[in-house]
Design a protein around this motif. Structure first.
Motif, PDB file in Angstrom:
ATOM      1  N   THR A  62       0.822  -1.223   0.000  1.00 16.81           N
ATOM      2  CA  THR A  62       0.000   0.000   0.000  1.00 16.81           C
ATOM      3  C   THR A  62       0.846   1.259   0.000  1.00 16.81           C
ATOM      4  N   VAL A  63       1.982   1.211  -0.698  1.00 19.73           N
ATOM      5  CA  VAL A  63       2.813   2.390  -0.901  1.00 19.73           C
ATOM      6  C   VAL A  63       2.364   2.978  -2.232  1.00 19.73           C
ATOM      7  N   LEU A  64       1.451   3.917  -2.178  1.00 24.68           N
ATOM      8  CA  LEU A  64       0.824   4.417  -3.394  1.00 24.68           C
ATOM      9  C   LEU A  64       1.694   5.386  -4.168  1.00 24.68           C
ATOM     10  N   ASP A  65       2.495   6.175  -3.484  1.00 22.62           N
ATOM     11  CA  ASP A  65       3.364   7.127  -4.157  1.00 22.62           C
ATOM     12  C   ASP A  65       4.803   6.760  -3.827  1.00 22.62           C
ATOM     13  N   GLU A  66       5.392   5.913  -4.669  1.00 25.90           N
ATOM     14  CA  GLU A  66       6.733   5.402  -4.406  1.00 25.90           C
ATOM     15  C   GLU A  66       7.750   6.518  -4.239  1.00 25.90           C
ATOM     16  N   SER A  68       7.523   9.756  -3.249  1.00 29.68           N
ATOM     17  CA  SER A  68       7.495  10.557  -2.028  1.00 29.68           C
ATOM     18  C   SER A  68       7.577   9.719  -0.755  1.00 29.68           C
ATOM     19  N   SER A  69       7.327   8.415  -0.853  1.00 34.27           N
ATOM     20  CA  SER A  69       7.339   7.572   0.342  1.00 34.27           C
ATOM     21  C   SER A  69       8.734   7.106   0.716  1.00 34.27           C
ATOM     22  N   GLY A  70       9.674   7.184  -0.203  1.00 32.02           N
ATOM     23  CA  GLY A  70      11.005   6.656   0.045  1.00 32.02           C
ATOM     24  C   GLY A  70      11.086   5.154  -0.150  1.00 32.02           C
ATOM     25  N   PHE A  71      10.062   4.557  -0.778  1.00 28.08           N
ATOM     26  CA  PHE A  71      10.030   3.110  -1.006  1.00 28.08           C
ATOM     27  C   PHE A  71      11.263   2.688  -1.795  1.00 28.08           C
ATOM     28  N   SER A  72      12.027   1.757  -1.242  1.00 28.52           N
ATOM     29  CA  SER A  72      13.283   1.335  -1.862  1.00 28.52           C
ATOM     30  C   SER A  72      13.123   0.157  -2.804  1.00 28.52           C
ATOM     31  N   ASP A 120      13.379   3.835  10.233  1.00 24.97           N
ATOM     32  CA  ASP A 120      14.016   4.367   9.028  1.00 24.97           C
ATOM     33  C   ASP A 120      13.184   4.144   7.775  1.00 24.97           C
ATOM     34  N   GLY A 121      11.989   3.592   7.922  1.00 25.49           N
ATOM     35  CA  GLY A 121      11.102   3.393   6.782  1.00 25.49           C
ATOM     36  C   GLY A 121      11.267   2.075   6.056  1.00 25.49           C
ATOM     37  N   HIS A 122      12.114   1.161   6.558  1.00 28.39           N
ATOM     38  CA  HIS A 122      12.268  -0.149   5.927  1.00 28.39           C
ATOM     39  C   HIS A 122      11.003  -0.967   6.162  1.00 28.39           C
ATOM     40  N   LEU A 123      10.469  -1.563   5.099  1.00 27.86           N
ATOM     41  CA  LEU A 123       9.203  -2.282   5.195  1.00 27.86           C
ATOM     42  C   LEU A 123       9.385  -3.758   5.546  1.00 27.86           C
ATOM     43  N   TRP A 124       8.608  -4.179   6.533  1.00 27.70           N
ATOM     44  CA  TRP A 124       8.531  -5.574   6.942  1.00 27.70           C
ATOM     45  C   TRP A 124       7.115  -6.059   6.700  1.00 27.70           C
TER      46      TRP A 124
END
Length: 134
Positions: A62-66, A68-72, A120-124
């Protein structure tokens, strides 16, 4: 939370090219898969490496805006043995200062999972990969 990582998933831009890289180039053992499947798993010592299209991985988390979210493009999975354990681990992460990104829910692949982000925003992903009925 048990101290183990079950799956590391890399969001890739070209699944076939990435499969060739890891299977043929690095000689990682590819698990059997349907030819049209949009995910590939490699069995490693103690964990799995998964390749999944980056946009679908972002959607699942559910990271809709990669941008601006910082999705790696990387998620870490921790599999548990019950749906209740999914809820417990997510609450444990929240209590420790993590952020619930996707509340636990039934998922399209037949299991039950949710996501949290560490400080730090790392997704689990915390997942119950339901193989039989509860």
């Amino acid at each position: 939370m048990d101290p183990r990582i079950t799956v590391v998933t890399l969001g890739v831009s070209n699944l076939d090219e990435s499969i060739r890289f890891y299977r043929d180039g690095l000689d990682l053992p590819l698990r059997d898969r349907e030819p049209d499947s949009d995910i590939a798993f490699f069995t490693l010592e103690g964990t799995w490496l998964a390749l999944y299209p980056r946009d679908l991985l972002a959607e699942d988390a559910t990271v809709l805006d990669e941008a601006s979210s910082g999705f790696s493009g990387v998620t870490i999975a921790h599999n548990v043995s019950t749906k209740a354990a999914v809820e417990e681990v997510l609450m444990e992460a929240k209590a420790a200062g993590g952020q619930i990104v996707k509340p636990a829910q039934e998922v399209f692949w037949g299991g039950y999972s949710g996501y949290f982000a560490d400080p730090d925003g790392h997704l689990w992903e915390v997942a119950y990969p339901q193989l039989t009925d509860d």
